[in-house]
Write a protein that holds these residues in place. Structure first.
Motif, short mmCIF file in Angstrom:
data_model
loop_
_atom_site.label_atom_id
_atom_site.label_comp_id
_atom_site.label_asym_id
_atom_site.label_seq_id
_atom_site.Cartn_x
_atom_site.Cartn_y
_atom_site.Cartn_z
N ILE A 77 0.85 -1.20 0.00
CA ILE A 77 0.00 0.00 0.00
C ILE A 77 0.88 1.24 0.00
CG2 ILE A 77 -1.73 1.31 1.29
CD1 ILE A 77 -2.75 -1.36 2.40
N ILE A 78 1.89 1.26 0.87
CA ILE A 78 2.80 2.41 0.94
C ILE A 78 3.57 2.55 -0.36
CG2 ILE A 78 4.82 3.35 2.11
CD1 ILE A 78 3.81 2.12 4.70
N THR A 79 4.00 1.41 -0.92
CA THR A 79 4.73 1.43 -2.19
C THR A 79 3.91 2.11 -3.28
OG1 THR A 79 5.94 -0.60 -1.65
CG2 THR A 79 5.81 0.01 -3.98
N ARG A 80 2.62 1.81 -3.32
CA ARG A 80 1.75 2.42 -4.34
C ARG A 80 1.69 3.94 -4.18
NH1 ARG A 80 -2.56 -0.12 -3.21
NH2 ARG A 80 -3.89 1.48 -2.32
N TYR A 81 1.61 4.40 -2.94
CA TYR A 81 1.55 5.85 -2.72
C TYR A 81 2.90 6.52 -2.96
CZ TYR A 81 -3.21 5.70 -0.97
OH TYR A 81 -4.57 5.55 -0.89
N LEU A 82 3.98 5.81 -2.65
CA LEU A 82 5.31 6.37 -2.90
C LEU A 82 5.55 6.55 -4.39
CD1 LEU A 82 7.52 4.42 -0.31
CD2 LEU A 82 6.83 6.83 -0.22
N GLY A 83 4.88 5.76 -5.22
CA GLY A 83 5.01 5.88 -6.66
C GLY A 83 4.25 7.04 -7.26
N MET A 84 3.41 7.69 -6.45
CA MET A 84 2.66 8.85 -6.94
C MET A 84 3.51 10.11 -6.87
SD MET A 84 -0.92 8.08 -4.90
CE MET A 84 -1.51 9.77 -5.22
N PRO A 85 3.22 11.13 -7.66
CA PRO A 85 3.92 12.41 -7.52
C PRO A 85 3.68 12.97 -6.12
CG PRO A 85 2.70 12.33 -9.59
CD PRO A 85 2.28 11.12 -8.81
N GLY A 86 4.75 13.30 -5.44
CA GLY A 86 4.63 13.79 -4.07
C GLY A 86 4.23 12.71 -3.07
N LEU A 92 -6.42 3.93 11.18
CA LEU A 92 -6.36 5.39 11.12
C LEU A 92 -5.32 5.84 10.09
CD1 LEU A 92 -7.22 8.15 12.29
CD2 LEU A 92 -5.48 7.84 14.07
N PHE A 93 -4.16 5.20 10.12
CA PHE A 93 -3.09 5.55 9.17
C PHE A 93 -3.49 5.27 7.73
CE2 PHE A 93 0.65 3.97 6.77
CZ PHE A 93 1.28 5.20 6.58
N THR A 94 -4.02 4.07 7.47
CA THR A 94 -4.38 3.72 6.09
C THR A 94 -5.54 4.60 5.58
OG1 THR A 94 -5.80 1.93 6.94
CG2 THR A 94 -3.57 1.35 6.24
N SER A 95 -6.46 4.96 6.46
CA SER A 95 -7.57 5.83 6.05
C SER A 95 -7.08 7.23 5.73
CB SER A 95 -8.63 5.88 7.17
OG SER A 95 -9.19 4.60 7.41
N LEU A 96 -6.19 7.75 6.56
CA LEU A 96 -5.61 9.07 6.28
C LEU A 96 -4.79 9.05 5.00
CD1 LEU A 96 -4.51 10.14 9.89
CD2 LEU A 96 -6.26 11.25 8.48
N LEU A 97 -4.09 7.95 4.77
CA LEU A 97 -3.31 7.79 3.55
C LEU A 97 -4.21 7.88 2.32
CD1 LEU A 97 -0.29 7.28 3.04
CD2 LEU A 97 -0.80 4.83 2.99
N HIS A 98 -5.36 7.22 2.40
CA HIS A 98 -6.30 7.23 1.29
C HIS A 98 -6.87 8.64 1.06
CE1 HIS A 98 -10.30 5.61 -0.58
NE2 HIS A 98 -9.49 6.10 -1.48
N LEU A 99 -7.25 9.30 2.14
CA LEU A 99 -7.83 10.64 2.03
C LEU A 99 -6.81 11.65 1.50
CD1 LEU A 99 -9.89 10.76 5.35
CD2 LEU A 99 -10.80 10.55 3.02
N LEU A 100 -5.59 11.59 2.03
CA LEU A 100 -4.56 12.53 1.59
C LEU A 100 -4.14 12.25 0.15
CD1 LEU A 100 -2.33 12.68 4.80
CD2 LEU A 100 -3.85 14.46 3.94
N GLY A 101 -4.09 10.96 -0.21
CA GLY A 101 -3.76 10.61 -1.58
C GLY A 101 -4.81 11.11 -2.56
N PHE A 102 -6.07 11.01 -2.18
CA PHE A 102 -7.15 11.50 -3.04
C PHE A 102 -7.10 13.02 -3.15
CE2 PHE A 102 -11.44 13.22 -3.55
CZ PHE A 102 -11.86 12.55 -4.70
N ALA A 103 -6.85 13.69 -2.01
CA ALA A 103 -6.79 15.15 -2.02
C ALA A 103 -5.63 15.66 -2.87
CB ALA A 103 -6.65 15.67 -0.59
N ASP A 104 -4.52 14.89 -2.87
CA ASP A 104 -3.36 15.32 -3.64
C ASP A 104 -3.59 15.20 -5.14
OD1 ASP A 104 -0.43 16.09 -3.24
OD2 ASP A 104 -0.25 14.42 -4.65
N LYS A 105 -4.48 14.29 -5.53
CA LYS A 105 -4.77 14.10 -6.95
C LYS A 105 -5.70 15.18 -7.49
CE LYS A 105 -5.96 9.69 -6.57
NZ LYS A 105 -6.40 8.33 -6.96
N GLU A 106 -6.43 15.83 -6.56
CA GLU A 106 -7.39 16.86 -7.01
C GLU A 106 -6.68 18.15 -7.39
OE1 GLU A 106 -10.80 16.37 -7.37
OE2 GLU A 106 -10.05 14.32 -7.22
#
Length: 228
Positions: free
Chosen positions: A101-110, A214-228
């Motif tokens: 899961i973390i690897t997937r987010y690390l592959g995103m811009p920022g 809590l961590f994985t949920s925040l990760l999802h929310l922050l990842g979505f917000a960063d894409k917007e």
């Protein structure tokens, strides 16, 4: 009959009982935080290994079977030394599932910023809520039923979002889990200091699961917000 031989009156007995509960609660709390810190570190190590070796996702079925199987084992062994090993097995397994899961987010811009922000927010929320309960000594046991039902509903909705691929529902579930896990931290910490939870192994598991979700949920929310 001497003064020392006289039975304690009702008020004295109440005070003595209250003091013994406080002492027991503090012991459980100390052991819980000590075990929690070690399991979080172990989970971080297994997650790091998963990232370093680019391990693939285990899939929802294997993850659920592994999680509930190890949770059941820990519950059965909670009153023995084997329960501690079972806790490490559970948290280590969860760390392995977290790695992809973390690897997937690390592959995103920022992506590194998203992961660090999620970690920082998780730490602030956990420490802030725990400190509030410890200082105020408020009893949050009344939240137990609501949190149990809310977590069950959110879990079912999360499975629906995965299987039917509904991004909006998945986002709503993540937001709900942030609130529910924050409530669980309040509830479990209160439960420990007020004597409702006397087993530090189960207290550790409850707090770990709350922090993990809590961590994985925040990760999802922050990842979505960063894409917007």
């Amino acid at each position: 009959m001497s003064f020392l031989d006289r039975p304690l009156n009702r008020d004295a007995q109440t005070v003595a009982y209250s003091d013994s509960r406080n002492i027991a609660g503090h012991k459980v709390l100390r052991n819980t935080y000590m075990l929690l810190s070690m399991t979080l570190l172990f989970s971080a190590i297994t997650a790091g290994l998963s990232i370093a070796y680019s391990l693939p996702s285990m899939g929802i079925i294997v993850t659920l079977v592994g999680y509930f199987g190890l949770l059941f084992l820990t519950t059965k062994l909670r009153n023995s030394a084997w329960g501690i090993l079972s806790v490490f097995a559970l948290t280590g397994f969860m760390g392995l599932t977290l790695g992809p899961i973390i690897t997937r987010y690390l592959g995103m811009p920022g992506g590194s910023g998203i992961v660090m922000n999620a970690m920082g927010l998780t730490a602030v929320i956990f420490m802030g809520l725990s400190a509030y309960v410890l200082v105020s000594k408020r009893d949050f046991s009344f939240m137990g039923g609501f949190l149990a039902i809310g977590a069950l509903v959110a879990f079912a909705a999360g499975l629906g979002a995965i299987f039917f691929e509904i991004p909006a529902l998945s986002l709503a579930v993540s937001a709900a889990f942030v609130l529910l896990m924050s409530g669980m931290i309040l509830f479990e910490t209160s439960n420990i200091i007020h004597g409702g939870e006397t087993n530090y192994i189960m207290a550790t598991v409850s707090l770990y699961i709350s922090i993990f979700n809590l961590f994985t949920s925040l990760l999802h929310l922050l990842g979505f917000a960063d894409k917007e």
